[in-house]
Design an enzyme around this catalytic site. Structure first.
Site, short mmCIF file in Angstrom:
data_model
loop_
_atom_site.label_atom_id
_atom_site.label_comp_id
_atom_site.label_asym_id
_atom_site.label_seq_id
_atom_site.Cartn_x
_atom_site.Cartn_y
_atom_site.Cartn_z
N PHE A 48 0.83 -1.21 0.00
CA PHE A 48 0.00 0.00 0.00
C PHE A 48 0.87 1.27 0.00
O PHE A 48 0.82 2.07 -0.95
CB PHE A 48 -0.93 -0.06 1.22
CG PHE A 48 -1.55 1.23 1.63
CD1 PHE A 48 -2.33 1.96 0.75
CD2 PHE A 48 -1.36 1.73 2.92
CE1 PHE A 48 -2.91 3.16 1.14
CE2 PHE A 48 -1.94 2.92 3.32
CZ PHE A 48 -2.71 3.65 2.43
N ASN A 85 11.94 -12.55 -2.06
CA ASN A 85 11.56 -12.60 -0.65
C ASN A 85 12.82 -12.31 0.15
O ASN A 85 13.79 -13.06 0.06
CB ASN A 85 11.01 -14.00 -0.33
CG ASN A 85 10.42 -14.04 1.07
OD1 ASN A 85 10.86 -13.32 1.97
ND2 ASN A 85 9.42 -14.87 1.24
N ILE A 86 12.80 -11.24 0.93
CA ILE A 86 14.04 -10.86 1.62
C ILE A 86 14.46 -11.86 2.69
O ILE A 86 15.57 -11.80 3.19
CB ILE A 86 13.98 -9.43 2.22
CG1 ILE A 86 12.86 -9.30 3.25
CG2 ILE A 86 13.85 -8.38 1.13
CD1 ILE A 86 13.02 -8.06 4.15
N LEU A 126 10.00 -1.20 3.86
CA LEU A 126 8.57 -1.20 4.20
C LEU A 126 8.06 -2.62 4.46
O LEU A 126 6.93 -2.81 4.88
CB LEU A 126 7.77 -0.64 3.02
CG LEU A 126 7.97 0.82 2.65
CD1 LEU A 126 7.84 1.01 1.15
CD2 LEU A 126 6.97 1.69 3.37
N TYR A 153 3.79 -7.81 17.38
CA TYR A 153 4.18 -6.89 16.29
C TYR A 153 4.90 -5.65 16.86
O TYR A 153 6.01 -5.31 16.46
CB TYR A 153 2.93 -6.51 15.52
CG TYR A 153 3.00 -5.35 14.56
CD1 TYR A 153 3.62 -5.48 13.32
CD2 TYR A 153 2.40 -4.13 14.87
CE1 TYR A 153 3.64 -4.42 12.42
CE2 TYR A 153 2.41 -3.07 13.98
CZ TYR A 153 3.04 -3.21 12.75
OH TYR A 153 3.04 -2.16 11.87
N LYS A 167 8.78 -4.59 16.35
CA LYS A 167 9.11 -3.29 15.75
C LYS A 167 9.95 -2.47 16.72
O LYS A 167 10.86 -1.74 16.31
CB LYS A 167 7.83 -2.50 15.42
CG LYS A 167 7.06 -3.02 14.20
CD LYS A 167 7.63 -2.51 12.89
CE LYS A 167 6.64 -2.56 11.76
NZ LYS A 167 7.30 -2.55 10.44
N ARG A 204 -7.09 -4.47 7.42
CA ARG A 204 -7.22 -3.39 8.41
C ARG A 204 -8.59 -2.70 8.26
O ARG A 204 -9.30 -2.95 7.30
CB ARG A 204 -6.04 -2.42 8.27
CG ARG A 204 -4.77 -3.03 8.83
CD ARG A 204 -3.53 -2.25 8.48
NE ARG A 204 -3.13 -2.44 7.09
CZ ARG A 204 -2.00 -2.00 6.56
NH1 ARG A 204 -1.14 -1.32 7.29
NH2 ARG A 204 -1.70 -2.21 5.30
N VAL A 212 -15.66 -3.79 16.84
CA VAL A 212 -14.98 -4.67 17.78
C VAL A 212 -15.02 -4.04 19.18
O VAL A 212 -14.62 -2.89 19.36
CB VAL A 212 -13.52 -4.91 17.33
CG1 VAL A 212 -12.73 -5.65 18.40
CG2 VAL A 212 -13.48 -5.66 16.01
N TYR A 222 -11.18 -11.44 16.25
CA TYR A 222 -9.73 -11.67 16.04
C TYR A 222 -9.22 -12.95 16.68
O TYR A 222 -8.10 -13.37 16.37
CB TYR A 222 -8.92 -10.51 16.63
CG TYR A 222 -9.01 -9.19 15.90
CD1 TYR A 222 -8.44 -9.02 14.63
CD2 TYR A 222 -9.63 -8.09 16.48
CE1 TYR A 222 -8.49 -7.80 13.98
CE2 TYR A 222 -9.69 -6.86 15.83
CZ TYR A 222 -9.12 -6.73 14.58
OH TYR A 222 -9.17 -5.51 13.92
#
Ligand SMILES: NC(=O)c1ccc[n+]([C@@H]2O[C@H](COP(=O)([O-])OP(=O)(O)OC[C@H]3O[C@@H](n4cnc5c(N)ncnc54)[C@H](O)[C@@H]3O)[C@@H](O)[C@H]2O)c1
Ligand SMILES: O=c1ccn([C@@H]2O[C@H](COP(=O)(O)OP(=O)(O)O[C@H]3OC[C@](O)(CO)[C@H]3O)[C@@H](O)[C@H]2O)c(=O)[nH]1
Length: 390
Positions: free
Chosen positions: A26, A77-78, A97, A186, A190, A236, A254, A332
């Protein structure tokens, strides 16, 4: 096109080569568009997918695209591709990204989430550091976790004090829930990669900028389940609500839709990234919040506004019951948790780059939902009218 372009200090901007990892996503697709249309820079676009940048890689009719010699797509694919280091060596600037970054994955695929956001990013940082390449790394506003204010009693007047909820890059703590709330896998991954990049800067002189996006939204975000993504997939919130509106289903709130978010238009946010790219002296060594503090809503308010805007752009009346409540466990699964409120402090990005977001929530939803309607309404109609397969 490039001649005469100067940076914020009046110096001419030299054309550079940018290795953009995750260019097919995106944000990557909008960043590629901007760089190709408005700058002289070259892009080595790296991703496992290219659908969202197909229009930049292949001409739709005869003839060639004006930027054809300034973009190359490398499908890799890294995680496991030896070509990565060579591509980093060819570039002046690396923008990373690549990530798993949809909340539905954090608690259901925590291992993939941690590997993607930490382990897979490690070689990128290492190659940048070893080869003295500048790195712009995409982190997240989720790094802040919950606000200090949410731990105060509900009726505490301090809850109104910005000191308890506005999120500052150099002052706010990172507040995550317990380990069993795997939602935080996540944010935690990060956070660790941010700390590693910062340490590479401090100990080995890596030139870096860290971006913390606060809910950037707009066209091409995620996918519409069953149309250009898996039927059971959970994207999302913008794509979840768009999907509900397109299918004329109630929007699912939610846990009552009480969480608050600030949404920024992707095109405003991309302006900020371009300023970082072209003003290294002002951006290096900094962590930047990039969001729009003026566009704060609860998720319930977002649902109401999207319902109104979609009705306007599609000329279809809203449903009698436009929203329904669902529990986070139902939606979720086990281990979900949430950020309560996310208002970015804008002092640092303002001071360093003079950037401010421009677009109101209503306006950005109007252009985004116009795009969603134009892109998906027919396909959804066809999918709905097809008899279900046995
Ligand atoms: N969109 C937002 O509002 C937002 C908010 C916070 C943080 N971010 C961060 O910004 C970055 C980009 O987000 P986005 O919204 O564009 O997400 P996205 O999922 O649309 O884009 C990520 C891209 O990375 C690619 N990718 C993932 N793993 C890869 C791998 N191993 N090798 C090659 N390519 C790989 C994916 O195919 C995808 O195209 C992410 O790091 C995300 O955590 C985004
Ligand atoms: O159908 C739905 C989907 C979601 N919600 C709720 O909306 C809130 C926002 O959800 P979402 O946009 O999916 O993601 P988050 O804002 O929670 O997290 C993202 O922020 C930045 C990023 O790092 C990358 O994009 C990512 O982690 C949330 O409260 C959901 O519960 C809903 O009610 N109905």
């Amino acid at each position: 096109m490039a001649s005469g372009r100067v940076d914020l200090d009046g110096n001419p901007i030299k054309p550079i080569t940018i290795c953009m990892i995750g260019a097919g996503g995106f944000i990557g697709s909008h960043l590629c568009e901007k760089i190709l249309a408005e700058t002289p820079h070259k892009v080595l676009a790296v991703d496992v997918y290219s659908d969202k940048i197909k229009h930049l890689l292949e001409p739709s009719g005869s003839g060639s695209l004006p930027w054809a010699d300034r973009i190359q797509f490398h499908r890799l694919n890294i995680k496991n591709d030896p070509r990565l280091e060579g591509l980093i060596k060819m570039a002046d600037l690396i923008i990373n990204l690549a990530a798993i970054c949809t909340p539905a994955d954090y608690n259901t695929r925590p291992l993939d989430t941690i590997y993607s956001n930490f382990i897979d990013a490690l070689p990128v940082v290492k190659y940048c550091s070893e080869n003295s390449k500048r790195l712009i790394h995409f982190s997240t506003c989720e790094i802040y976790g919950k606000t200090i204010g949410c731990f105060l009693p509900k009726d505490s007047p301090l809850r109104q004090d910005p000191a308890y909820f506005v999120l500052k890059e150099d002052a706010s703590p990172c507040i995550f829930g317990p380990i069993e709330k795997q939602r935080w896998s996540y944010a935690c991954a990060k956070q660790l990669i941010e700390r590693l990049i910062y340490a590479e800067g401090a100990e080995n002189g890596l030139e870096f900028t860290i971006v913390r996006p606060f809910n950037w939204i707009g066209p091409r975000m995620d996918f519409i389940p069953g149309i250009d993504g898996p039927s059971e997939g959970v994207p999302r919130v913008l794509a979840c609500f768009s999907n509900n509106l397109l299918r004329r289903e109630p929007l699912k709130l939610v846990d009552g839709g009480q969480s608050q978010r600030t949404f920024v238009y992707i095109k405003d946010a991309i302006e900020a990234v371009l300023l970082m790219i072209e003003n290294p002296a002002r951006a290096n060594g900094h962590i930047f919040n990039v969001g729009n503090p003026n566009n704060e809503v609860t998720v319930r308010q977002l649902a109401e506004m999207m319902t109104q805007v979609y009705s306007k752009v599609s000329a279809e009346p809203p449903l009698d019951t436009p929203t329904i409540d669902v529990s986070s466990k139902e939606f979720y699964g086990e281990g979900y948790d949430d950020s309560d409120k996310r208002i970015p402090d804008m002092t640092i990005i303002n001071r360093q780059l003079g950037w401010n977001p421009k677009t109101s929530l209503w306006d950005l939803l109007e252009s985004t939902l116009t795009y969603q309607h134009r892109t998906y309404a027919e396909a959804i109609k066809k999918a709905i009218s097809k008899p279900a397969a046995n």
